[in-house]
Design an enzyme around this catalytic site. Structure first.
Site, PDB file in Angstrom:
ATOM      1  CG  ASN A   9     -22.931  40.236 -77.105  1.00 21.30           C
ATOM      2  OD1 ASN A   9     -22.469  39.255 -77.398  1.00 21.30           O
ATOM      3  ND2 ASN A   9     -21.756  41.104 -76.916  1.00 21.30           N
ATOM      4  CE  LYS A  11     -21.407  41.231 -73.272  1.00 24.89           C
ATOM      5  NZ  LYS A  11     -20.816  41.910 -72.332  1.00 24.89           N
ATOM      6  CG  HIS A  99     -18.191  43.327 -77.574  1.00 29.21           C
ATOM      7  ND1 HIS A  99     -17.492  43.529 -76.167  1.00 29.21           N
ATOM      8  CD2 HIS A  99     -19.541  43.735 -77.119  1.00 29.21           C
ATOM      9  CE1 HIS A  99     -18.430  43.637 -75.224  1.00 29.21           C
ATOM     10  NE2 HIS A  99     -19.507  43.821 -75.649  1.00 29.21           N
ATOM     11  CD  GLU A 101     -17.210  41.512 -73.156  1.00 28.27           C
ATOM     12  OE1 GLU A 101     -17.799  40.631 -73.656  1.00 28.27           O
ATOM     13  OE2 GLU A 101     -18.023  42.243 -72.322  1.00 28.27           O
ATOM     14  CD  GLU A 171     -21.734  47.169 -76.442  1.00 22.12           C
ATOM     15  OE1 GLU A 171     -22.781  46.729 -76.316  1.00 22.12           O
ATOM     16  OE2 GLU A 171     -20.798  46.585 -76.414  1.00 22.12           O
ATOM     17  N   GLY A 177     -21.531  45.404 -68.316  1.00 17.71           N
ATOM     18  CA  GLY A 177     -21.360  44.310 -67.311  1.00 17.71           C
ATOM     19  C   GLY A 177     -21.006  44.888 -65.736  1.00 17.71           C
ATOM     20  CB  SER A 217     -25.666  48.310 -67.266  1.00 15.70           C
ATOM     21  OG  SER A 217     -24.225  47.775 -66.944  1.00 15.70           O
TER      22      SER A 217
END
Ligand code: 13P
Length: 257
Positions: A9, A11, A99, A101, A171, A177, A217
């Site tokens: 991904n 991003k 996702h 985010e 996730e 991250g 991560s």
């Protein structure tokens, strides 16, 4: 029995030229690693603007291409949105949905994720639906409740019939991250629970053949201990997917060395 799936991904990273170069480098790296691509499915998830370039750079190679989102609508007055047919036209095979985010920054809720997953599946893209708990939920000890709720409302609510293919990405939000990774035992516990719930919803055979990815991560240094878990079938990789050597190394680890 389940072929691992390693998905990047990217991003909001990479210009078109950078995306083309990274995809080309990965294709060359795979060509230099005989046998690996037969053992692992590989998907690259660039920003929309780079989809066509990445699809061209990977044409003929055993590499899929994912959008990072899609609209649930097929077309019309939806400024800024991109439809499933448009993604397919650009060369996409998969689409990452829900996702964290997007859920956090853009207030995307389970119902919208479900509608997008249904549209993607009906339109011939393989949805990669992301679910995961925030740190407060993990600390409260209610992670599996949260995961179950997300599965029910992001997936089970729209698929009355068993989907042809659907990938779940677990996730944990606190691992994205941050450099913090779920321990293999923590991740395995959630993956096993997801597979159990998929089996109840869509049948044990379907669930046994479906991939559940870990994201948060994942990198060359921790990929092996995660991927060896019985219910972890691959990774959805952010930061490490932007570095050609790291991503290729994770693919080789998934292939068994
Ligand atoms: P990182 O690998 O950078 O933690 O990101 C994970 C992720 O969000 C993949 O979708």
């Amino acid at each position: 029995m389940r072929k691992p799936l390693i998905a990047g991904n990217w991003k909001m990273n990479k210009t078109i030229a950078e995306a083309r170069a990274l995809a080309g480098g990965i294709v060359r790296g795979l060509a230099d690693s005989p046998g690996v691509a037969e053992k692992v499915d590989i998907v690259l998830g660039p920003p929309y603007l780079s989809l066509s370039a990445v699809a061209e750079a990977t044409a003929g190679a055993p590499v899929g291409v994912a959008g990072q989102d899609c609209s649930a609508e097929a077309g019309g007055p939806f400024t800024g949105e991109v439809s499933v047919p448009m993604l397919k036209d650009a060369g996409a095979t998969h689409v990452i949905l829900g996702h964290s985010e997007r859920r956090e920054l853009l207030s995307e809720g389970d119902a919208r994720v479900a509608a997008k997953a249904a549209a993607a599946s009906a339109g011939g893209l393989i949805p990669i639906v992301c679910i995961g708990e925030p740190i407060t939920t993990r600390e409260a000890g209610t992670t599996l409740d949260r995961i179950g709720f997300q599965l029910e409302h992001s997936v089970f609510s729209v698929f009355t019939n068993t989907p042809a293919e659907l990938v779940i990405a677990y996730e944990p939000v606190w691992a994205i991250g941050t450099g913090k990774t779920a321990t293999p035992a923590q991740a395995q516990e959630v993956h096993a629970y997801i597979r159990k719930r998929l089996g109840e919803a869509f049948g044990v055979d379907w669930a046994g053949n479906s991939r559940i990815l870990y994201g948060g991560s994942m990198k060359p240094g921790n990929a092996a201990e995660l991927l060896v878990q019985p219910d972890i079938d691959g990774g959805l990789i952010g930061g490490a997917s932007l570095a050609e050597a790291d991503f290729l190394e994770i693919i080789r680890i998934a292939a068994g060395g």
